[in-house]
Motif scaffolding. Structure first.
Motif, PDB file in Angstrom:
ATOM      1  N   VAL A 156      19.863  23.750  22.128  1.00  0.00           N
ATOM      2  CA  VAL A 156      19.826  25.197  22.357  1.00  0.00           C
ATOM      3  C   VAL A 156      19.352  25.924  21.097  1.00  0.00           C
ATOM      4  N   LEU A 157      19.887  25.553  19.953  1.00  0.00           N
ATOM      5  CA  LEU A 157      19.542  26.260  18.718  1.00  0.00           C
ATOM      6  C   LEU A 157      18.112  25.996  18.271  1.00  0.00           C
ATOM      7  N   LEU A 158      17.631  24.793  18.442  1.00  0.00           N
ATOM      8  CA  LEU A 158      16.302  24.446  17.951  1.00  0.00           C
ATOM      9  C   LEU A 158      15.272  24.328  19.058  1.00  0.00           C
ATOM     10  N   GLY A 159      15.619  24.732  20.258  1.00  0.00           N
ATOM     11  CA  GLY A 159      14.700  24.630  21.374  1.00  0.00           C
ATOM     12  C   GLY A 159      13.749  25.817  21.436  1.00  0.00           C
ATOM     13  N   THR A 160      12.608  25.590  22.061  1.00  0.00           N
ATOM     14  CA  THR A 160      11.620  26.650  22.238  1.00  0.00           C
ATOM     15  C   THR A 160      11.455  27.026  23.701  1.00  0.00           C
ATOM     16  N   GLU A 161      12.227  26.400  24.584  1.00  0.00           N
ATOM     17  CA  GLU A 161      12.113  26.722  25.996  1.00  0.00           C
ATOM     18  C   GLU A 161      12.914  27.970  26.334  1.00  0.00           C
ATOM     19  N   LYS A 162      13.313  28.143  27.591  1.00  0.00           N
ATOM     20  CA  LYS A 162      13.900  29.396  28.070  1.00  0.00           C
ATOM     21  C   LYS A 162      15.134  29.816  27.287  1.00  0.00           C
ATOM     22  N   GLY A 207      16.146  28.619  24.289  1.00  0.00           N
ATOM     23  CA  GLY A 207      16.056  28.203  22.898  1.00  0.00           C
ATOM     24  C   GLY A 207      16.124  29.388  21.945  1.00  0.00           C
ATOM     25  N   TYR A 208      16.667  29.153  20.775  1.00  0.00           N
ATOM     26  CA  TYR A 208      16.847  30.224  19.799  1.00  0.00           C
ATOM     27  C   TYR A 208      16.042  30.001  18.525  1.00  0.00           C
ATOM     28  N   LEU A 209      15.050  29.143  18.554  1.00  0.00           N
ATOM     29  CA  LEU A 209      14.286  28.872  17.345  1.00  0.00           C
ATOM     30  C   LEU A 209      13.471  30.086  16.902  1.00  0.00           C
ATOM     31  N   LEU A 210      12.790  30.734  17.821  1.00  0.00           N
ATOM     32  CA  LEU A 210      11.967  31.892  17.467  1.00  0.00           C
ATOM     33  C   LEU A 210      12.803  33.067  16.939  1.00  0.00           C
ATOM     34  N   PRO A 211      13.899  33.481  17.588  1.00  0.00           N
ATOM     35  CA  PRO A 211      14.716  34.555  17.008  1.00  0.00           C
ATOM     36  C   PRO A 211      15.298  34.178  15.653  1.00  0.00           C
ATOM     37  N   PHE A 212      15.679  32.916  15.474  1.00  0.00           N
ATOM     38  CA  PHE A 212      16.223  32.474  14.193  1.00  0.00           C
ATOM     39  C   PHE A 212      15.184  32.617  13.086  1.00  0.00           C
ATOM     40  N   GLU A 213      13.960  32.200  13.370  1.00  0.00           N
ATOM     41  CA  GLU A 213      12.893  32.320  12.372  1.00  0.00           C
ATOM     42  C   GLU A 213      12.539  33.778  12.108  1.00  0.00           C
ATOM     43  N   ALA A 214      12.565  34.625  13.149  1.00  0.00           N
ATOM     44  CA  ALA A 214      12.269  36.050  12.958  1.00  0.00           C
ATOM     45  C   ALA A 214      13.311  36.707  12.053  1.00  0.00           C
ATOM     46  N   VAL A 215      14.566  36.369  12.241  1.00  0.00           N
ATOM     47  CA  VAL A 215      15.622  36.922  11.388  1.00  0.00           C
ATOM     48  C   VAL A 215      15.473  36.424   9.960  1.00  0.00           C
ATOM     49  N   SER A 216      15.109  35.172   9.768  1.00  0.00           N
ATOM     50  CA  SER A 216      14.949  34.659   8.407  1.00  0.00           C
ATOM     51  C   SER A 216      13.785  35.347   7.691  1.00  0.00           C
ATOM     52  N   VAL A 217      12.688  35.614   8.398  1.00  0.00           N
ATOM     53  CA  VAL A 217      11.561  36.334   7.792  1.00  0.00           C
ATOM     54  C   VAL A 217      11.972  37.774   7.459  1.00  0.00           C
ATOM     55  N   LEU A 218      12.736  38.410   8.346  1.00  0.00           N
ATOM     56  CA  LEU A 218      13.215  39.764   8.092  1.00  0.00           C
ATOM     57  C   LEU A 218      14.118  39.810   6.852  1.00  0.00           C
ATOM     58  N   LEU A 219      15.025  38.858   6.715  1.00  0.00           N
ATOM     59  CA  LEU A 219      15.896  38.812   5.535  1.00  0.00           C
ATOM     60  C   LEU A 219      15.092  38.569   4.259  1.00  0.00           C
ATOM     61  N   LEU A 220      14.098  37.702   4.335  1.00  0.00           N
ATOM     62  CA  LEU A 220      13.251  37.458   3.175  1.00  0.00           C
ATOM     63  C   LEU A 220      12.504  38.725   2.782  1.00  0.00           C
ATOM     64  N   ALA A 221      11.994  39.468   3.759  1.00  0.00           N
ATOM     65  CA  ALA A 221      11.294  40.725   3.466  1.00  0.00           C
ATOM     66  C   ALA A 221      12.234  41.745   2.835  1.00  0.00           C
ATOM     67  N   CYS A 222      13.465  41.795   3.288  1.00  0.00           N
ATOM     68  CA  CYS A 222      14.447  42.719   2.694  1.00  0.00           C
ATOM     69  C   CYS A 222      14.737  42.368   1.238  1.00  0.00           C
ATOM     70  N   ILE A 223      14.902  41.103   0.954  1.00  0.00           N
ATOM     71  CA  ILE A 223      15.177  40.682  -0.423  1.00  0.00           C
ATOM     72  C   ILE A 223      13.974  40.964  -1.318  1.00  0.00           C
ATOM     73  N   ILE A 224      12.773  40.666  -0.859  1.00  0.00           N
ATOM     74  CA  ILE A 224      11.567  40.945  -1.654  1.00  0.00           C
ATOM     75  C   ILE A 224      11.421  42.439  -1.892  1.00  0.00           C
ATOM     76  N   GLY A 225      11.685  43.244  -0.849  1.00  0.00           N
ATOM     77  CA  GLY A 225      11.636  44.699  -1.009  1.00  0.00           C
ATOM     78  C   GLY A 225      12.640  45.198  -2.024  1.00  0.00           C
ATOM     79  N   GLY A 226      13.845  44.637  -2.012  1.00  0.00           N
ATOM     80  CA  GLY A 226      14.857  45.029  -2.998  1.00  0.00           C
ATOM     81  C   GLY A 226      14.449  44.677  -4.416  1.00  0.00           C
ATOM     82  N   VAL A 227      13.866  43.510  -4.599  1.00  0.00           N
ATOM     83  CA  VAL A 227      13.408  43.112  -5.932  1.00  0.00           C
ATOM     84  C   VAL A 227      12.269  44.007  -6.401  1.00  0.00           C
TER      85      VAL A 227
END
Length: 164
Positions: free
Chosen positions: A130-136, A138-158
């Motif tokens: 379920v966590l690493l699936g890409t089918e109906k 699956g939560y891989l895409l939302p997990f990666e989107a949140v990680s990119v968002l957090l990275l952008a927030c940290i870079i913006g803060g720096v």
């Protein structure tokens, strides 16, 4: 024990959004996340409780605190809200509560519209799929989107901290 955990989640959540000191808000958020992990442990979801502590209480809060320390002075208090903003926030909260209440109470089929991603026994193999699936379900895409968002927030803060 359940009611103590629920009361602490509610109290620390309210303190998180009402305090004017940002480091205190981060600390209250940490206590809320720990209490949520306690709720997972109480429901015998040891894996989710451990992930809650490791990822959210451990990782995310540390990132938030580092971002706060890089961009603001730790002792500064946030400015007082104007009455117009407070009124708008109260109206928006009341409308959201009314909408959620309608969805839960007035529509008896509300909860039956949700489907479970799996039936039967719950195993770690199912959780990994379920966590690493890409089918109906699956939560891989939302997990990666949140990680990119957090990275952008940290870079913006720096970037903001280095401009000073």
């Amino acid at each position: 024990m359940y009611w103590i955990i629920v009361a602490s989640i509610i109290i620390f959540s309210i303190l998180t959004v009402t305090t004017r000191r940002i480091l205190r808000a981060a600390t209250y958020l940490l206590f809320t996340l720990f209490a949520t992990a306690g709720l997972y442990f109480k429901l015998d979801y040891e894996f989710l409780g451990a992930v809650q502590i490791a990822v959210y209480a451990g990782g995310i809060v540390v990132l938030v605190v580092f971002s706060i320390l890089l961009t603001t002075k730790p002792g500064d208090a946030s400015s007082q809200l104007t009455s117009r903003r407070r009124l708008f926030g109260g109206v928006a909260s009341a409308l959201a509560l009314a909408g959620l209440g309608y969805a839960v109470v007035a529509r008896p089929d509300f909860w039956s519209t949700f489907s479970r991603p799996f039936d039967g026994d719950f195993t770690m193999n199912h959780l990994g799929e379920v966590l690493l699936g890409t089918e109906k379900f699956g939560y891989l895409l939302p997990f990666e989107a949140v990680s990119v968002l957090l990275l952008a927030c940290i870079i913006g803060g720096v970037v903001i901290a280095r401009k000073r």
